[in-house]
Design a protein around this motif. Structure first.
Motif, PDB file in Angstrom:
ATOM      1  N   GLY A  30      44.731  30.404  38.551  1.00 15.70           N
ATOM      2  CA  GLY A  30      43.931  30.268  37.344  1.00 15.70           C
ATOM      3  C   GLY A  30      43.167  31.527  36.978  1.00 15.70           C
ATOM      4  N   LEU A  31      42.317  31.380  35.972  1.00 20.65           N
ATOM      5  CA  LEU A  31      41.601  32.516  35.382  1.00 20.65           C
ATOM      6  C   LEU A  31      40.740  33.268  36.393  1.00 20.65           C
ATOM      7  CD1 LEU A  31      40.733  34.150  32.903  1.00 20.65           C
ATOM      8  CD2 LEU A  31      39.015  32.389  32.431  1.00 20.65           C
ATOM      9  N   LYS A  32      39.975  32.524  37.192  1.00 21.68           N
ATOM     10  CA  LYS A  32      39.063  33.164  38.149  1.00 21.68           C
ATOM     11  C   LYS A  32      39.828  34.006  39.163  1.00 21.68           C
ATOM     12  CE  LYS A  32      35.220  32.201  41.286  1.00 21.68           C
ATOM     13  NZ  LYS A  32      34.374  31.141  41.897  1.00 21.68           N
ATOM     14  N   ALA A  33      40.943  33.480  39.674  1.00 24.38           N
ATOM     15  CA  ALA A  33      41.749  34.227  40.651  1.00 24.38           C
ATOM     16  C   ALA A  33      42.307  35.494  40.031  1.00 24.38           C
ATOM     17  CB  ALA A  33      42.892  33.347  41.166  1.00 24.38           C
ATOM     18  N   GLY A  34      42.716  35.413  38.747  1.00 23.72           N
ATOM     19  CA  GLY A  34      43.245  36.591  38.063  1.00 23.72           C
ATOM     20  C   GLY A  34      42.199  37.668  37.884  1.00 23.72           C
ATOM     21  N   ILE A  35      40.999  37.260  37.485  1.00 21.71           N
ATOM     22  CA  ILE A  35      39.917  38.238  37.277  1.00 21.71           C
ATOM     23  C   ILE A  35      39.523  38.898  38.600  1.00 21.71           C
ATOM     24  CG2 ILE A  35      37.478  38.474  36.647  1.00 21.71           C
ATOM     25  CD1 ILE A  35      37.950  36.355  34.490  1.00 21.71           C
ATOM     26  N   ILE A  36      39.410  38.092  39.660  1.00 22.59           N
ATOM     27  CA  ILE A  36      39.051  38.638  40.975  1.00 22.59           C
ATOM     28  C   ILE A  36      40.134  39.592  41.468  1.00 22.59           C
ATOM     29  CG2 ILE A  36      38.678  38.056  43.402  1.00 22.59           C
ATOM     30  CD1 ILE A  36      36.295  37.464  41.621  1.00 22.59           C
ATOM     31  N   THR A  37      41.393  39.271  41.190  1.00 22.49           N
ATOM     32  CA  THR A  37      42.488  40.165  41.554  1.00 22.49           C
ATOM     33  C   THR A  37      42.352  41.498  40.835  1.00 22.49           C
ATOM     34  OG1 THR A  37      44.011  38.331  41.966  1.00 22.49           O
ATOM     35  CG2 THR A  37      44.996  40.478  41.490  1.00 22.49           C
ATOM     36  N   GLY A  38      42.024  41.445  39.546  1.00 22.89           N
ATOM     37  CA  GLY A  38      41.804  42.672  38.790  1.00 22.89           C
ATOM     38  C   GLY A  38      40.664  43.510  39.353  1.00 22.89           C
ATOM     39  N   VAL A  39      39.613  42.841  39.795  1.00 24.19           N
ATOM     40  CA  VAL A  39      38.486  43.556  40.404  1.00 24.19           C
ATOM     41  C   VAL A  39      38.922  44.217  41.715  1.00 24.19           C
ATOM     42  CG1 VAL A  39      36.200  43.304  41.452  1.00 24.19           C
ATOM     43  CG2 VAL A  39      36.737  42.089  39.326  1.00 24.19           C
ATOM     44  N   GLY A  40      39.736  43.504  42.505  1.00 22.19           N
ATOM     45  CA  GLY A  40      40.244  44.077  43.753  1.00 22.19           C
ATOM     46  C   GLY A  40      41.082  45.317  43.506  1.00 22.19           C
ATOM     47  N   ILE A  41      41.938  45.259  42.483  1.00 25.36           N
ATOM     48  CA  ILE A  41      42.759  46.416  42.123  1.00 25.36           C
ATOM     49  C   ILE A  41      41.869  47.585  41.705  1.00 25.36           C
ATOM     50  CG2 ILE A  41      44.401  47.287  40.399  1.00 25.36           C
ATOM     51  CD1 ILE A  41      45.585  44.419  40.361  1.00 25.36           C
ATOM     52  N   ALA A  42      40.842  47.280  40.906  1.00 24.72           N
ATOM     53  CA  ALA A  42      39.942  48.327  40.421  1.00 24.72           C
ATOM     54  C   ALA A  42      39.171  48.989  41.562  1.00 24.72           C
ATOM     55  CB  ALA A  42      38.975  47.742  39.392  1.00 24.72           C
ATOM     56  N   VAL A  43      38.725  48.175  42.521  1.00 22.00           N
ATOM     57  CA  VAL A  43      38.013  48.741  43.679  1.00 22.00           C
ATOM     58  C   VAL A  43      38.954  49.644  44.488  1.00 22.00           C
ATOM     59  CG1 VAL A  43      36.869  48.203  45.870  1.00 22.00           C
ATOM     60  CG2 VAL A  43      36.339  46.872  43.819  1.00 22.00           C
ATOM     61  N   GLY A  44      40.218  49.222  44.611  1.00 21.66           N
ATOM     62  CA  GLY A  44      41.205  50.069  45.277  1.00 21.66           C
ATOM     63  C   GLY A  44      41.373  51.392  44.554  1.00 21.66           C
ATOM     64  N   ASP A  45      41.393  51.342  43.212  1.00 21.29           N
ATOM     65  CA  ASP A  45      41.500  52.569  42.420  1.00 21.29           C
ATOM     66  C   ASP A  45      40.280  53.469  42.621  1.00 21.29           C
ATOM     67  OD1 ASP A  45      43.945  51.836  41.394  1.00 21.29           O
ATOM     68  OD2 ASP A  45      43.114  50.958  39.564  1.00 21.29           O
ATOM     69  N   LEU A  46      39.102  52.848  42.729  1.00 16.63           N
ATOM     70  CA  LEU A  46      37.886  53.627  42.953  1.00 16.63           C
ATOM     71  C   LEU A  46      37.935  54.335  44.302  1.00 16.63           C
ATOM     72  CD1 LEU A  46      35.088  54.452  41.958  1.00 16.63           C
ATOM     73  CD2 LEU A  46      34.174  52.371  42.996  1.00 16.63           C
ATOM     74  N   LEU A  47      38.434  53.627  45.318  1.00 14.58           N
ATOM     75  CA  LEU A  47      38.569  54.244  46.644  1.00 14.58           C
ATOM     76  C   LEU A  47      39.593  55.376  46.618  1.00 14.58           C
ATOM     77  CD1 LEU A  47      38.403  51.084  48.938  1.00 14.58           C
ATOM     78  CD2 LEU A  47      36.617  52.773  48.506  1.00 14.58           C
ATOM     79  N   HIS A  48      40.663  55.202  45.838  1.00 11.77           N
ATOM     80  CA  HIS A  48      41.640  56.281  45.677  1.00 11.77           C
ATOM     81  C   HIS A  48      40.997  57.497  45.001  1.00 11.77           C
ATOM     82  CE1 HIS A  48      45.363  54.739  47.213  1.00 11.77           C
ATOM     83  NE2 HIS A  48      45.304  53.642  46.476  1.00 11.77           N
ATOM     84  N   THR A  49      40.106  57.236  44.051  1.00 11.07           N
ATOM     85  CA  THR A  49      39.394  58.332  43.377  1.00 11.07           C
ATOM     86  C   THR A  49      38.540  59.107  44.364  1.00 11.07           C
ATOM     87  OG1 THR A  49      39.298  57.094  41.290  1.00 11.07           O
ATOM     88  CG2 THR A  49      37.744  58.899  41.561  1.00 11.07           C
ATOM     89  N   VAL A  50      37.789  58.364  45.194  1.00 10.24           N
ATOM     90  CA  VAL A  50      36.944  59.007  46.204  1.00 10.24           C
ATOM     91  C   VAL A  50      37.803  59.816  47.173  1.00 10.24           C
ATOM     92  CG1 VAL A  50      35.351  58.592  48.113  1.00 10.24           C
ATOM     93  CG2 VAL A  50      35.154  57.249  46.012  1.00 10.24           C
ATOM     94  N   ALA A  51      38.950  59.233  47.558  1.00 11.13           N
ATOM     95  CA  ALA A  51      39.858  59.942  48.466  1.00 11.13           C
ATOM     96  C   ALA A  51      40.384  61.221  47.833  1.00 11.13           C
ATOM     97  CB  ALA A  51      41.020  59.027  48.861  1.00 11.13           C
ATOM     98  N   ALA A  52      40.687  61.161  46.537  1.00 12.64           N
ATOM     99  CA  ALA A  52      41.176  62.356  45.838  1.00 12.64           C
ATOM    100  C   ALA A  52      40.098  63.425  45.789  1.00 12.64           C
ATOM    101  CB  ALA A  52      41.624  61.984  44.425  1.00 12.64           C
ATOM    102  N   VAL A  53      38.859  62.998  45.535  1.00  5.08           N
ATOM    103  CA  VAL A  53      37.735  63.946  45.490  1.00  5.08           C
ATOM    104  C   VAL A  53      37.536  64.614  46.846  1.00  5.08           C
ATOM    105  CG1 VAL A  53      35.234  64.148  45.203  1.00  5.08           C
ATOM    106  CG2 VAL A  53      36.572  62.769  43.593  1.00  5.08           C
TER     107      VAL A  53
END
Length: 204
Positions: A30-53
């Motif tokens: 459902g909707l909540k699981a989809g939104i939380i999944t998107g947040v998880g992906i975004a946090v992963g992207d943020l960690l990738h950004t920090v790793a790149a820096v």
């Protein structure tokens, strides 16, 4: 900055693993699981950004072994989730189709899948520096700011996808619909497909 935002919006229009992952989790929970999944992906992207820096992503670019190890770990995890979903027995039609999905698990799965994709790490390493202004604020601050903007835009985009997918999914996978019997197999097939796609990714 506006050029960066415009390019990111264009990139979002190209369906990728993050989009498919968000849609499959929305279909399952459902909707909540989809939104939380998107947040998880975004946090992963943020960690990738920090790793790149910090220069850690450069290791993946120069070390074939590190790239292959992370790639196969990510692929194995995706294929495992796919087989698990594919083999799930469909409940009888008197019960609601959307299961209660543990939101913490949705977050962890999305975070792990995004972190174990070496191509994402290389993307941030190559993409973000193109928008750095040499005579502006410190480069590290600029890179982190760009990464944070990307993450916020990603959350808004995946939340919108989840809302649309949830509305459509309620009709497609309603208890009266025959499609509900194939929900687990459809989700499992998408996960396995993403895992196989990751297996055949090259370092370049």
């Amino acid at each position: 900055m506006w050029a960066f935002i415009l390019v990111v919006l264009v990139l979002f229009l190209i369906p990728g693993p993050a989009v498919l992952l968000t849609l499959t989790q929305t279909a399952r929970g459902g909707l909540k699981a989809g939104i939380i999944t998107g947040v998880g992906i975004a946090v992963g992207d943020l960690l990738h950004t920090v790793a790149a820096v910090l220069g850690l992503s450069a290791i993946l670019m120069t070390s074939a072994l590190a790239f292959e190890v992370i790639k196969y770990l990510g692929a194995a995890y995706l294929i495992y989730l796919g087989i698990k979903s594919f083999l799930e027995k469909t409940k009888k039609q008197e019960k609601p189709v959307n299961k209660k999905v543990n939101t913490a698990m949705s977050f962890r799965q999305a975070l792990l899948i995004e972190l174990l994709n070496p191509k994402t790490a290389l993307f941030f390493l190559a993409f973000l520096p193109q928008f750095v202004v040499t005579d502006g604020s410190p480069v590290v601050f600029q890179l982190l700011t760009l990464g944070l903007i990307f993450v916020l835009m990603s959350i808004m985009y995946t939340s919108l996808l989840s809302f649309l997918a949830s509305s459509l999914g309620n009709k497609l996978f309603s208890k009266e619909s025959k499609m509900s019997r194939w929900q687990g197999k459809l989700v499992g097939t998408i996960y396995i497909g993403l895992g196989l796609q990751l297996v055949f990714q090259s370092q370049k």
